[in-house]
Design an enzyme around this catalytic site. Structure first.
Site, mmCIF file in Angstrom:
data_model
loop_
_atom_site.group_PDB
_atom_site.id
_atom_site.type_symbol
_atom_site.label_atom_id
_atom_site.label_comp_id
_atom_site.label_asym_id
_atom_site.label_seq_id
_atom_site.Cartn_x
_atom_site.Cartn_y
_atom_site.Cartn_z
ATOM 1 N NE ARG A 1 35.588 42.919 70.565
ATOM 2 C CZ ARG A 1 36.373 42.413 69.504
ATOM 3 N NH1 ARG A 1 37.675 42.894 69.503
ATOM 4 N NH2 ARG A 1 36.260 41.488 68.644
ATOM 5 C CG HIS B 1 38.865 36.724 69.111
ATOM 6 N ND1 HIS B 1 38.615 38.131 69.297
ATOM 7 C CD2 HIS B 1 40.049 36.583 68.609
ATOM 8 C CE1 HIS B 1 39.744 38.765 68.723
ATOM 9 N NE2 HIS B 1 40.727 37.822 68.445
ATOM 10 C CD GLU C 1 40.895 40.939 63.493
ATOM 11 O OE1 GLU C 1 41.365 39.806 63.252
ATOM 12 O OE2 GLU C 1 41.126 42.072 63.887
ATOM 13 C CG ASN D 1 38.952 44.834 65.096
ATOM 14 O OD1 ASN D 1 38.042 45.239 65.739
ATOM 15 N ND2 ASN D 1 39.196 43.471 65.242
ATOM 16 C CE1 TYR E 1 46.048 45.954 66.330
ATOM 17 C CE2 TYR E 1 44.352 45.318 65.041
ATOM 18 C CZ TYR E 1 44.628 45.150 66.433
ATOM 19 O OH TYR E 1 43.986 44.454 67.153
ATOM 20 C CD GLU F 1 40.883 43.158 67.816
ATOM 21 O OE1 GLU F 1 41.962 43.078 67.331
ATOM 22 O OE2 GLU F 1 39.880 42.060 67.971
HETATM 23 O O1 IFM Z 1 45.859 39.555 68.309
HETATM 24 C C1 IFM Z 1 44.984 39.971 67.252
HETATM 25 C C2 IFM Z 1 43.634 39.684 67.611
HETATM 26 O O2 IFM Z 1 43.094 38.281 67.971
HETATM 27 C C3 IFM Z 1 42.622 39.841 66.424
HETATM 28 N N1 IFM Z 1 42.997 41.311 65.843
HETATM 29 C C4 IFM Z 1 44.478 41.488 65.624
HETATM 30 C C5 IFM Z 1 45.072 41.205 66.815
HETATM 31 C C6 IFM Z 1 46.629 41.597 66.475
HETATM 32 O O3 IFM Z 1 47.099 40.812 65.508
#
Ligand code: IFM
Length: 435
Positions: free
Chosen positions: A75, A118, A163, A286, A288, A345
């Site tokens: 990606r 992005h 995002e 995405n 985290y 992500e």
């Molecule tokens: O590095 C970023 C990415 O550009 C977008 N999503 C979160 C990642 C980590 O913060």
């Protein structure tokens, strides 16, 4: 521990990057971006760093892509300011770069997953109001067509925007990202215009016969700090998790969002909702971390993040793999049903260092396999997940944190630009090969 065999054969495993974070923006005729303007303001970005050199991927992409051998997909994103340095004229050298890049991805047997935007808007468009200006939809539509006309024949999948929450809320309400505003009206306009730009690009690309179109949204698991904090947690959930998926899938903003944004949304915003909710072919997720939410003093949305004792990454983010399955379940039940989902992500930053040519990062391997187990669990519960991309292939420019936070599976020395694969990279590759 789960194995590769716990996933369907056609499930794709890949790694993700983005243009401004790795390419080196001072090469190849790219124009300045809103991040260059932002970083020039004192105190906005760690050490005032930019993506000027980054990982020099612009010159080293062949060797970088070699590192992906054994994975299924890659990606990447196209920089708007590389392709259209002043937001209008086209930089042929920029398109040539992406043309070479896609061929090089395919030559290694990888499926190219393109993200059109992005975060590298040309600075010139920023001075014309950027995401606050309704014209951004046609500017972005033009950019999308130009990119797809050049490489659309070879990309298997295209996302419009990465995002939207970060592009709008983090950047215009919280002020942490370019352009660094803290203004609810600017934020409301940006929220709506990001969606409108997505809609415009979808229409133009569909008209051109481009297939497999989607968008990439970020989600966070959450919990109220105490039962009394439940209303604050619901506001957080609406703003962070539902503010984009709900318009995209249901053609409306969530009620708690409208409580705060109604007076600030652009006039006649309702008229755009049918375009915004046109069908998607897939959704990028995405994920985290998890946040713990408390009520706060002050105006809407009056919530704050509480500290927890959970294990944390270098970003200070709680590690909570179960939240990925919770998010996927919520999406399936409330919004997407059987729509194909890619985890576009997922990854963690750690303060990695090289010792005798090795980077030992067991925390990252645990994070990776812990989250893959949750993807597998969500699949078992019926979620239609078709792929997983680790963020990120390389240590890179982590936006307002400059080069300090290391998310890569490959360590990059930002003085010498030497690449050293971390132990998590070897662990992922041997897991993929079934060893
Ligand atoms: O590095 C970023 C990415 O550009 C977008 N999503 C979160 C990642 C980590 O913060």
């Amino acid at each position: 521990m789960i194995t590769r065999k716990d996933f369907p054969e056609r499930f794709l495993f890949g790694a993700a990057t983005s243009a401004y974070q790795i390419e080196g923006h001072c090469f190849g005729g790219a124009g300045p971006t809103i991040w260059d303007s932002f970083a020039a303001q004192p105190g906005k970005v760690a050490n005032g760093e930019t993506g000027g050199l980054a990982c020099d991927h612009y010159h080293r992409y062949e060797a970088d892509l070699d590192l992906l051998k054994g994975l299924d997909a890659y990606r990447f994103s196209t920089s708007w300011a590389r392709v259209m340095p002043d937001g209008r004229a086209v930089n042929q050298a920029g398109l040539d770069f992406y043309d070479r890049l896609v061929d090089a991805i395919l030559a290694r047997g990888l499926q190219p997953f393109l993200t059109l935007y992005h975060w590298d808007m040309p600075a010139e468009l920023g001075t014309r109001g950027g995401w606050e200006n309704r014209d951004v939809a046609s500017w972005f539509g033009d950019f999308s067509e130009i990119v797809i006309d050049r490489i659309g024949d070879r990309v298997g999948s295209t996302a419009t925007i990465n995002e939207p929450w970060c592009v709008s809320w983090l950047s215009h309400f919280l002020g942490h990202h370019a352009p660094g505003k803290q203004d609810i009206s600017a934020a409301a306009r940006a929220v709506h215009h990001v969606l409108l730009a997505h809609a415009e690009a979808m229409e133009r690309l569909r008209d051109r016969g481009q297939q497999n179109l989607g968008i990439v949204l970020n989600f966070e698991a959450f919990q109220p700090a105490t039962p009394q904090d439940q209303p604050a947690a619901a506001r957080f959930d609406a703003i962070v998790n539902r503010m984009f998926i709900e318009p995209l899938k249901k053609g409306r903003y969530p009620k708690p969002v409208l409580e705060g944004l109604t007076p600030h949304l652009p006039e006649n915003w309702q008229d755009d909702m049918s375009r915004i909710s046109a069908p998607l072919d897939w959704l990028g997720v995405n994920y985290y971390t998890r946040q713990t939410i408390s009520e706060a003093e002050g105006p809407w949305p009056n919530y704050t993040m509480a500290q927890t004792n959970a294990p944390k990454t270098q970003m200070g983010w709680d590690i909570y793999p179960e939240g990925l399955a919770e998010t996927l379940q919520m999406l399936k039940t409330d919004y997407v049903e059987d729509l194909p989902i890619y985890i576009t992500e997922n990854g963690m930053a750690w303060d990695d260092t090289v010792h005798n040519g090795t980077v030992d990062d067991p925390a990252r391997s645990n994070y990776l396999f812990g989250h893959l187990a949750q993807v597998s669990a969500a699949q078992a519960d019926g979620a239609n997940i078709q792929g997983y991309f680790y963020w990120s292939l390389l240590d890179n420019y982590e936006w307002a944190f400059g080069y300090e936070k290391r998310f890569g599976m490959i360590h990059v020395d930002f003085e010498t630009l030497e690449r050293v694969p971390k132990n998590s990279y070897y662990a992922f590759k041997s897991w993929l090969s079934g060893q």
